[in-house]
Design an enzyme around this catalytic site. Structure first.
Site, mmCIF file in Angstrom:
data_model
loop_
_atom_site.group_PDB
_atom_site.id
_atom_site.type_symbol
_atom_site.label_atom_id
_atom_site.label_comp_id
_atom_site.label_asym_id
_atom_site.label_seq_id
_atom_site.Cartn_x
_atom_site.Cartn_y
_atom_site.Cartn_z
ATOM 1 N N ASP A 1 4.611 -0.811 6.573
ATOM 2 C CA ASP A 1 5.392 -1.355 7.692
ATOM 3 C C ASP A 1 4.977 -0.716 9.015
ATOM 4 O OD1 ASP A 1 6.496 1.156 7.141
ATOM 5 O OD2 ASP A 1 8.570 0.462 7.076
ATOM 6 N N HIS B 1 2.636 -3.695 1.695
ATOM 7 C CA HIS B 1 2.786 -3.618 0.241
ATOM 8 C C HIS B 1 4.091 -4.295 -0.192
ATOM 9 C CE1 HIS B 1 5.937 -0.625 0.696
ATOM 10 N NE2 HIS B 1 5.148 0.021 1.536
#
Length: 494
Positions: A368, A71
């Site tokens: 992540d 994102h």
């Protein structure tokens, strides 16, 4: 490792060199600059970017692309106690920087999102960030612009390949996201940049319940054990860093907090937000709640970042994370490989295409903690930690159907024979099918475990699909002394 954590941190002709995201090993390379690394992690959309997606030798045909993204820029997940939260507006305005030429039309298009199909609870999530004072973890305008740019880069890179027909079907575009608004909104921004004004009635947005995108194959006891061992390694390394301990003590003294409470607030997360948005680091008045007063400093931030970068080096040396990563990402890689295999079979000589087509464009919007293990599992251990709006792209290519000078019928016969021979050969050669892997626009195919030995000077300039399929189905488990995902997950050790 939390759900999110701050960083631990070819051209068309064969003769052209390809830029690399992974540096050539150099034993005398200077120590990385923690501040410069942090600015790279911010990925502020204020510069032009070269994208090497879509490049191949002449006459090769692009069949499909599968994209995984992190994102975009978000508001912190943690607040530093006794300090003011960063003042950031999470509504969208084309008049506020950073902006994008498509931002206004993107806002309007998202208002029509009710015409799309949303799996599970995704329909209840906002399709745009919408708070004048950002909520914790909310996507910012910077994050939206980052992925509008990503989508635009991919659209320009793939435009000449005609990857999707104008009347693309629901089957040909697959979008999936975790159940967080920041991943859903990032996916929508990239998709809009890639397919401006796309037809909502053809789109289904699928819900991935796990940040590992493991679907129905999430149960893996060994993966959890490796993660616990990796977390213990991280803790031991941090505890042995005396400069880091002094820095946390100094920061806690300034704020009037116990060091343990400050650590629990993960201050690097909030400080990164200040840095990325050009805001001064937080301050407190002298004498407030027994603190000495003053401001947190860039030097203190640099110490924490330095330790994170050193942790990445130690992580690679010890190897526990690589074992975790193989098990964490195999379900996603297995789906990626299966899609390629289906597409390769559908495009075999003499095969009729399936009604509705195959998944030519797949977008997975993640975190992540999804992208980092994917890079490690692929053998890209020296790749930079996933920045905001990082992207990994898998491309499937088909080589030309016949060499110059061959009779058309003869050429097609030779191609079919080569394809069948390749499909039956050991390792699944797949004849004329090839893959490329790109990270943030850079071609890293020949740095991956499955194609490192293939080499750039081989007679075939791209990596055979069979290499990737063999890696995913079997070879990636070599590091675990196992032969399959199930075997690696459930085998008892010691």
């Amino acid at each position: 490792m939390g759900e999110e954590r701050p960083p631990q941190g070819q051209g068309q002709g064969q003769g052209k060199s390809r830029k690399r995201v992974i540096p050539v090993p150099n034993t005398e390379a200077p120590e990385p600059d923690p501040i410069a690394e942090a600015y790279g992690y911010c990925n502020t959309p204020n510069h032009s970017e070269q994208a090497w997606e879509g490049h191949s030798p002449v006459d090769y045909k692009l069949l499909s692309i599968q994209v995984m993204i992190r994102h975009g820029d978000r508001y912190p997940l943690y607040a530093i106690p006794k300090t003011k939260r960063p003042a950031i507006d999470c509504t969208l305005s084309p008049k506020r920087k950073p902006s994008h030429p498509q931002l206004n039309s993107f806002i309007g298009h998202m208002a029509q999102g009710g015409r799309g199909r949303w799996e599970g609870t995704l329909s209840s999530l906002p399709r745009l960030p919408n708070h004048s004072t950002c909520e914790m973890g909310e996507l910012t305008q910077t994050g939206v612009v980052q992925h509008l740019r990503n989508g635009q880069l991919l659209r320009l890179a793939y435009k000449r390949h005609k990857l999707l027909p104008p009347n693309w079907s629901t089957k040909q575009v697959w979008v999936e996201t975790t159940g967080r608004s920041r991943t859903l909104q990032s996916a929508m921004a990239l998709l809009y940049g890639f397919l401006p004004d796309f037809d909502w009635s053809r789109l289904t947005v699928h819900h991935q319940w796990s940040t590992l995108f493991c679907g129905s194959a999430c149960d893996c006891p060994a993966r959890n054990r490796y993660l616990e061992e990796e977390q213990r390694r991280q803790y031991r390394l941090r505890a042995a860093d005396t400069e880091l301990e002094r820095t946390y003590a100094d920061m806690a003294r300034t704020l009037g907090l116990p060091p343990r409470q400050l650590r629990a607030a993960n201050p690097i997360d909030s400080l990164l937000c200040h840095l990325c948005h050009g805001l001064s680091f937080p301050c407190v008045a002298a004498g407030s709640a027994l603190g000495s007063g003053g401001c947190l400093t860039l030097a203190q931030f640099a110490v924490i970042r330095r330790q994170q970068l050193e942790d990445e080096v130690d992580r690679r040396r010890v190897g526990l994370y690589r074992r975790y990563a193989v098990l964490a990402t195999h379900p996603y890689l297995n789906r990626t490989a299966n899609r390629m295999e289906r597409f390769a079979k559908a495009n075999a000589p003499g095969r009729k295409p399936r009604a509705g087509g195959e998944e030519a464009f797949t977008l997975s919007s993640a975190h992540d903690v999804t992208v980092a293990p994917l890079l490690s599992a692929l053998g890209l251990e020296d790749a930079l930690f996933p920045r905001f709006a990082a992207r990994v792209v898998f491309e499937l290519w088909r080589s030309p159907p016949a060499t110059q000078g061959q009779h058309k019928g003869q050429g097609q016969g030779l191609v079919k024979a080569a394809w069948l021979k390749g499909e039956r050969s050991k390792g699944g050669n797949w004849g004329n099918m090839f893959v490329r892997v790109l990270y943030n626009g850079e071609d890293v195919t020949f740095h991956t475990t499955f194609c490192r030995s293939h080499g750039r000077n081989a007679a075939q300039p791209l990596c055979p699909l069979g290499n990737f399929l063999s890696f995913v189905k079997k070879d990636m488990f070599n590091v675990l002394n196992a032969t399959s995902y199930h075997n690696a997950c459930y085998r008892r050790t010691g």
